[in-house]
Design a protein around this motif. Structure first.
Motif, mmCIF file in Angstrom:
data_model
loop_
_atom_site.group_PDB
_atom_site.id
_atom_site.type_symbol
_atom_site.label_atom_id
_atom_site.label_comp_id
_atom_site.label_asym_id
_atom_site.label_seq_id
_atom_site.Cartn_x
_atom_site.Cartn_y
_atom_site.Cartn_z
ATOM 1 N N SER A 145 0.839 -1.193 0.000
ATOM 2 C CA SER A 145 0.000 0.000 0.000
ATOM 3 C C SER A 145 0.880 1.252 0.000
ATOM 4 C CB SER A 145 -0.885 0.001 1.254
ATOM 5 O OG SER A 145 -1.541 1.233 1.390
ATOM 6 N N PRO A 146 0.450 2.289 -0.718
ATOM 7 C CA PRO A 146 1.202 3.547 -0.667
ATOM 8 C C PRO A 146 0.958 4.299 0.652
ATOM 9 C CG PRO A 146 -0.702 3.787 -2.089
ATOM 10 C CD PRO A 146 -0.657 2.349 -1.654
ATOM 11 N N ASP A 147 -0.050 3.865 1.402
ATOM 12 C CA ASP A 147 -0.366 4.512 2.683
ATOM 13 C C ASP A 147 0.511 3.928 3.788
ATOM 14 O OD1 ASP A 147 -2.444 6.017 1.544
ATOM 15 O OD2 ASP A 147 -3.829 4.334 1.768
ATOM 16 N N TRP A 148 0.748 4.735 4.786
ATOM 17 C CA TRP A 148 1.517 4.290 5.935
ATOM 18 C C TRP A 148 0.582 3.533 6.869
ATOM 19 C CZ3 TRP A 148 2.337 7.543 10.780
ATOM 20 C CH2 TRP A 148 3.152 6.867 11.687
ATOM 21 N N THR A 149 0.951 2.311 7.223
ATOM 22 C CA THR A 149 0.142 1.481 8.111
ATOM 23 C C THR A 149 1.008 1.008 9.266
ATOM 24 O OG1 THR A 149 -1.058 0.664 6.169
ATOM 25 C CG2 THR A 149 -1.309 -0.587 8.195
ATOM 26 N N TYR A 150 0.448 1.072 10.461
ATOM 27 C CA TYR A 150 1.158 0.509 11.614
ATOM 28 C C TYR A 150 0.148 -0.204 12.501
ATOM 29 C CZ TYR A 150 -0.516 4.501 14.371
ATOM 30 O OH TYR A 150 -1.294 5.417 15.009
ATOM 31 N N TRP A 151 0.678 -1.091 13.319
ATOM 32 C CA TRP A 151 -0.178 -1.895 14.185
ATOM 33 C C TRP A 151 0.455 -1.906 15.572
ATOM 34 C CZ3 TRP A 151 -0.433 -7.938 13.728
ATOM 35 C CH2 TRP A 151 -1.358 -8.430 14.638
ATOM 36 N N SER A 156 0.573 -0.187 23.722
ATOM 37 C CA SER A 156 1.381 0.671 22.860
ATOM 38 C C SER A 156 2.646 -0.009 22.326
ATOM 39 C CB SER A 156 1.764 1.983 23.564
ATOM 40 O OG SER A 156 0.585 2.721 23.816
ATOM 41 N N SER A 157 2.704 -1.348 22.416
ATOM 42 C CA SER A 157 3.840 -2.038 21.802
ATOM 43 C C SER A 157 3.603 -2.119 20.306
ATOM 44 C CB SER A 157 4.013 -3.434 22.407
ATOM 45 O OG SER A 157 2.821 -4.174 22.269
ATOM 46 N N LEU A 158 4.654 -1.930 19.561
ATOM 47 C CA LEU A 158 4.574 -1.863 18.106
ATOM 48 C C LEU A 158 4.802 -3.252 17.512
ATOM 49 C CD1 LEU A 158 4.217 0.241 15.860
ATOM 50 C CD2 LEU A 158 6.701 0.518 15.853
ATOM 51 N N PHE A 159 3.851 -3.701 16.648
ATOM 52 C CA PHE A 159 3.945 -5.016 16.016
ATOM 53 C C PHE A 159 4.348 -4.926 14.550
ATOM 54 C CE2 PHE A 159 0.582 -5.853 19.263
ATOM 55 C CZ PHE A 159 1.328 -6.720 20.045
ATOM 56 N N TYR A 160 3.907 -3.861 13.897
ATOM 57 C CA TYR A 160 4.122 -3.772 12.453
ATOM 58 C C TYR A 160 4.160 -2.317 12.014
ATOM 59 C CZ TYR A 160 3.145 -3.992 7.451
ATOM 60 O OH TYR A 160 3.202 -3.834 6.094
ATOM 61 N N VAL A 161 5.048 -2.032 11.062
ATOM 62 C CA VAL A 161 5.101 -0.735 10.398
ATOM 63 C C VAL A 161 5.326 -1.026 8.918
ATOM 64 C CG1 VAL A 161 6.351 1.448 10.177
ATOM 65 C CG2 VAL A 161 6.094 0.412 12.409
ATOM 66 N N SER A 162 4.488 -0.478 8.067
ATOM 67 C CA SER A 162 4.586 -0.759 6.630
ATOM 68 C C SER A 162 5.840 -0.137 6.025
ATOM 69 C CB SER A 162 3.347 -0.261 5.902
ATOM 70 O OG SER A 162 3.261 1.138 5.968
ATOM 71 N N PRO A 163 6.321 -0.708 4.925
ATOM 72 C CA PRO A 163 7.515 -0.171 4.268
ATOM 73 C C PRO A 163 7.367 1.280 3.786
ATOM 74 C CG PRO A 163 7.044 -2.384 3.460
ATOM 75 C CD PRO A 163 5.877 -1.970 4.311
ATOM 76 N N SER A 164 6.132 1.719 3.528
ATOM 77 C CA SER A 164 5.933 3.088 3.036
ATOM 78 C C SER A 164 6.172 4.144 4.115
ATOM 79 C CB SER A 164 4.521 3.234 2.479
ATOM 80 O OG SER A 164 3.565 2.943 3.478
#
Length: 194
Positions: A145-151, A156-164
């Motif tokens: 996706s061209p959008d920034w996605t995080y999970w 508040s622990s971070l599991f995922y951050v998209s490459p964008s």
């Protein structure tokens, strides 16, 4: 439908077990007296669960469990055996068996219990497979996706951050994971609640 591979060196028990289990309309049972031959069948057919004796000639149930999981790591494995020493049970469960049911002389009740364990094991395995497939689908969508996605988790622990993320924010994925407070600094508080 649930396809079952039932392995035991006692032919009579296999016949009785097949008859009892196939009274359940969703069960199809293949029986075999050799663990070595069972491994060949496991490579050929899409079984949903394995039921196995522990003490068998050529290959015991524990070695069979390990070899079966080499072929199909995710297949539920249920020991159904007369061998019931605590050490053996613990070793079997630690090696990846779902359940360990001891044989007794009340065929009806033990096969009823076995059929319940089969349904539970297969349901759990199918649910876990579905979750993995959904996670893979999400990851593919988010990765491209061209959008920034995080999970983030509830803590508040971070599991995922998209490459964008780097293109949009200037921060790399590694920077986000090493300093999760970056999100607090660049994402509006109202958007963090979503």
């Amino acid at each position: 439908m649930i396809r079952i591979l039932f392995v035991d060196d006692e032919h009579e028990l296999l016949e009785i077990g097949k008859c009892f289990l196939e009274t359940h309309p969703d069960f199809v049972v293949d029986t075999i007296q050799s663990a070595r031959q069972a491994l060949i069948l496991l490579k050929k057919y899409p079984y949903d669960v394995i039921i196995s004796d522990y003490l068998m000639p050529e290959m015991d149930g524990l070695l069979f469990l390990k070899k079966a999981h080499e072929v199909r790591p995710d297949i539920p494995f249920i020991f159904f055996t007369g061998q019931g020493e605590e050490k053996t049970v613990i070793e079997a469960l630690n090696s990846g068996a779902e359940y360990y049911l001891k044989k007794n002389y009340e065929a009806g009740s033990q096969f009823l219990e076995l059929s319940q364990l089969i349904k539970i094991s297969v349901s759990r395995a199918r649910s876990e497979k579905s979750i993995r497939e959904n996670e893979n689908t999400f990851r593919k969508i988010a990765d491209f996706s061209p959008d920034w996605t995080y999970w983030m988790g509830p803590d508040s622990s971070l599991f995922y951050v998209s490459p964008s993320c780097e293109k949009i924010t200037g921060y790399t994925q590694e920077e986000f994971f090493s300093d999760p407070t970056i999100i607090d600094r660049i994402v509006h508080p109202d958007d963090r609640k979503l």
